[in-house]
Design a protein around this motif. Structure first.
Motif, short mmCIF file in Angstrom:
data_model
loop_
_atom_site.label_atom_id
_atom_site.label_comp_id
_atom_site.label_asym_id
_atom_site.label_seq_id
_atom_site.Cartn_x
_atom_site.Cartn_y
_atom_site.Cartn_z
N TYR A 148 6.44 67.44 57.35
CA TYR A 148 6.54 68.74 56.15
C TYR A 148 7.83 69.24 56.68
O TYR A 148 8.57 69.45 57.32
CB TYR A 148 5.56 69.98 56.62
N VAL A 149 8.55 70.13 55.45
CA VAL A 149 9.42 70.51 55.54
C VAL A 149 9.02 72.05 54.62
O VAL A 149 7.85 72.18 53.74
CB VAL A 149 10.30 69.87 54.47
N GLN A 150 9.01 73.02 55.41
CA GLN A 150 9.36 74.22 54.80
C GLN A 150 10.72 75.07 54.30
O GLN A 150 11.71 74.86 54.88
CB GLN A 150 8.59 75.68 55.38
N ASP A 151 11.26 74.63 53.19
CA ASP A 151 12.38 75.69 52.37
C ASP A 151 12.37 76.86 52.01
O ASP A 151 11.27 76.77 50.52
CB ASP A 151 13.06 74.54 51.63
N GLY A 152 12.35 77.85 52.02
CA GLY A 152 11.86 79.86 51.95
C GLY A 152 10.20 80.01 51.48
O GLY A 152 9.93 79.14 52.77
N ARG A 153 9.58 79.50 50.21
CA ARG A 153 7.91 79.52 50.60
C ARG A 153 7.42 78.47 49.71
O ARG A 153 6.51 78.52 49.42
CB ARG A 153 6.98 80.92 49.77
N ILE A 154 7.99 77.38 50.22
CA ILE A 154 7.78 76.49 49.62
C ILE A 154 7.84 75.19 50.40
O ILE A 154 8.63 74.73 51.43
CB ILE A 154 8.48 75.37 48.44
N ILE A 155 6.19 74.40 51.22
CA ILE A 155 6.16 73.86 51.64
C ILE A 155 5.75 72.70 51.17
O ILE A 155 4.84 72.24 50.42
CB ILE A 155 5.36 74.04 52.41
N THR A 156 6.47 70.74 51.11
CA THR A 156 6.26 69.78 50.89
C THR A 156 6.00 68.92 52.55
O THR A 156 6.21 69.26 53.16
CB THR A 156 7.47 68.98 50.35
N SER A 157 4.82 67.97 52.13
CA SER A 157 4.45 67.23 53.12
C SER A 157 4.56 65.76 52.69
O SER A 157 4.81 65.71 51.80
CB SER A 157 2.56 67.53 53.47
N ALA A 158 4.19 65.26 54.02
CA ALA A 158 4.74 63.63 53.80
C ALA A 158 3.06 63.19 53.88
O ALA A 158 1.90 63.88 53.11
CB ALA A 158 4.90 62.67 55.13
N ALA A 331 16.77 80.56 58.89
CA ALA A 331 17.55 79.16 57.90
C ALA A 331 16.84 79.15 55.98
O ALA A 331 15.57 79.54 56.20
CB ALA A 331 17.69 77.55 58.97
N ALA A 332 18.18 78.03 56.07
CA ALA A 332 17.99 78.11 54.56
C ALA A 332 16.27 77.04 54.68
O ALA A 332 15.92 76.93 53.51
CB ALA A 332 18.91 77.68 53.52
N SER A 333 16.28 76.09 55.37
CA SER A 333 15.56 75.44 55.20
C SER A 333 14.40 74.84 56.44
O SER A 333 15.72 74.89 57.23
CB SER A 333 15.72 73.77 54.31
N ALA A 334 13.42 74.68 56.74
CA ALA A 334 12.70 74.45 57.91
C ALA A 334 12.20 72.93 58.15
O ALA A 334 11.41 73.45 57.68
CB ALA A 334 12.44 75.31 58.76
#
Length: 362
Positions: A148-158, A331-334
């Motif tokens: 998964y990726v968190q960028d700000g308050r948006i999280i997308t998962s595999a 960070a900008a994304s995690a």
């Protein structure tokens, strides 16, 4: 976070939809875990068909989603990726504009991307669809290797089960590690998986499978305060350092150093939540050596300080109502779950004292 809206559309995937229901919709108040106001929503209320041939009756339209603290986007069939209902896209854009959470599971990331809110951001999806997503949305930085990726308050998962990892990641930020661990135990899943999608991409199986490293990792967890080296761990596994480092990364999707750094952070979170130990003692117990290094690692991995973390999560349920929102990473994304996860690997790369040094072997 108090309100959660889960968007479903025709052709929804039952398992991924169930992940959102399990993570945010169950009453766990008997374990001292606060409940969320959870509603399933859809553009046109009524019978919504799944891709498995059965339907569910959804009573709520999208109105609730416009005020929800979290909007969950479940997957839709590939034939709908390029023609998502504009009403759903408006909900997602509105959520991002008002700084609510948005979480997509599996190919739900295509819906989020179609809303335009992933442009210039990092995201992920199921590894089978990562290339397609990159082609359809070239402004999105698609990472096919993470869970998964968190960028700000948006999280997308595999794909599929990675949606559960993403949900638990969000719950850790909202409820703290200890409560999230309780939720994970009730689900009978690990609170945080190591490794990334690369572990699951089609590739030839090795000719032989060596013995599990579980006894070594168990020993590492029991001895986080000690100085641990690859040579020491390799000896416990009865392997050469080079073989051990290679096997560890193959099994866990991360180097021994990255894995150990993450486990130390998790243990520190638990101690901050459940004890009144001072920072120097917690740094000693977790192997960071000093409060200064503990602070550096917290800032890099969690985007906050140990003191701020304790102020938010070391409190009673009544006090939790008054707690300030947890900060998002600096960070900008995690990204999480990659073979070489930046957050975990970098957590102590140039700041850890001797007690936490564990250099990976090439």
């Amino acid at each position: 976070m108090k309100t959660v809206a889960c968007i479903v559309q025709d052709g929804f995937a039952p398992f991924e939809f169930g992940v959102a229901c399990e993570a945010f919709g169950l009453d766990r108040s008997d374990d001292g875990i606060p409940n969320f106001e959870f509603r399933i929503v859809t553009p046109e209320p009524g019978a919504i068909s799944s891709k498995m041939g059965f339907s569910i009756n959804v009573e709520n339209d999208l109105s609730f989603a416009y005020e929800a603290d979290l909007v969950v986007v479940s997957p839709v069939p590939h034939q709908y990726w390029a023609r998502t209902d504009e009403r759903v896209l408006d909900v997602i854009r509105d959520a991002v504009a008002r700084d609510a959470w948005v979480l997509s599971v599996c190919s739900g990331s295509f819906v989020v991307a179609a809303a335009g809110v992933l442009d210039g951001r990092k995201a992920t999806t199921h590894w089978m669809y990562a290339q397609k997503m990159a082609e359809m949305y070239p402004k999105v930085d698609v990472d096919p290797d993470v869970l998964y990726v968190q960028d700000g308050r948006i999280i997308t998962s595999a794909g599929t089960a990675a949606g559960l990892d993403a949900c638990l990641h969000l719950l850790r930020q909202e409820l703290g590690a200890e409560m999230t661990n309780k939720i994970a135990r009730r689900m009978v899943v690990p609170p945080q998986r190591d490794g990334g999608q690369a572990q699951f991409i089609d590739k030839p199986l090795p000719a032989t499978t060596s013995l599990s490293l579980a006894p070594v990792t168990d020993w590492m967890l029991d001895n986080l305060r000690l100085e641990l080296t690859v040579e020491q761990l390799a000896a416990k596994a009865h392997m050469s350092p080079r073989t051990f480092a290679r096997r560890f990364k193959a099994d866990h999707g991360a180097t021994p150093a990255a894995w150990l750094a993450r486990q130390r952070i998790i243990h520190a979170q638990r101690l901050l939540e459940s004890t009144d130990l001072g920072l120097d003692r917690i740094a000693y117990e977790t192997g960071f050596g000093s409060a200064a290094v503990l602070r550096q690692n917290f800032a890099r991995v969690l985007g906050t300080t140990p003191t701020a973390y304790r102020a938010r999560f070391s409190c009673t349920p009544d006090e939790a109502e008054m707690a300030v929102p947890a900060p998002t990473p600096n960070a900008a994304s995690a990204s999480f779950g990659a073979s070489e996860r930046g957050g975990a690997a970098a957590a102590g790369e140039d700041s850890r004292p001797p007690a936490s040094v564990l250099e990976p072997v090439a």
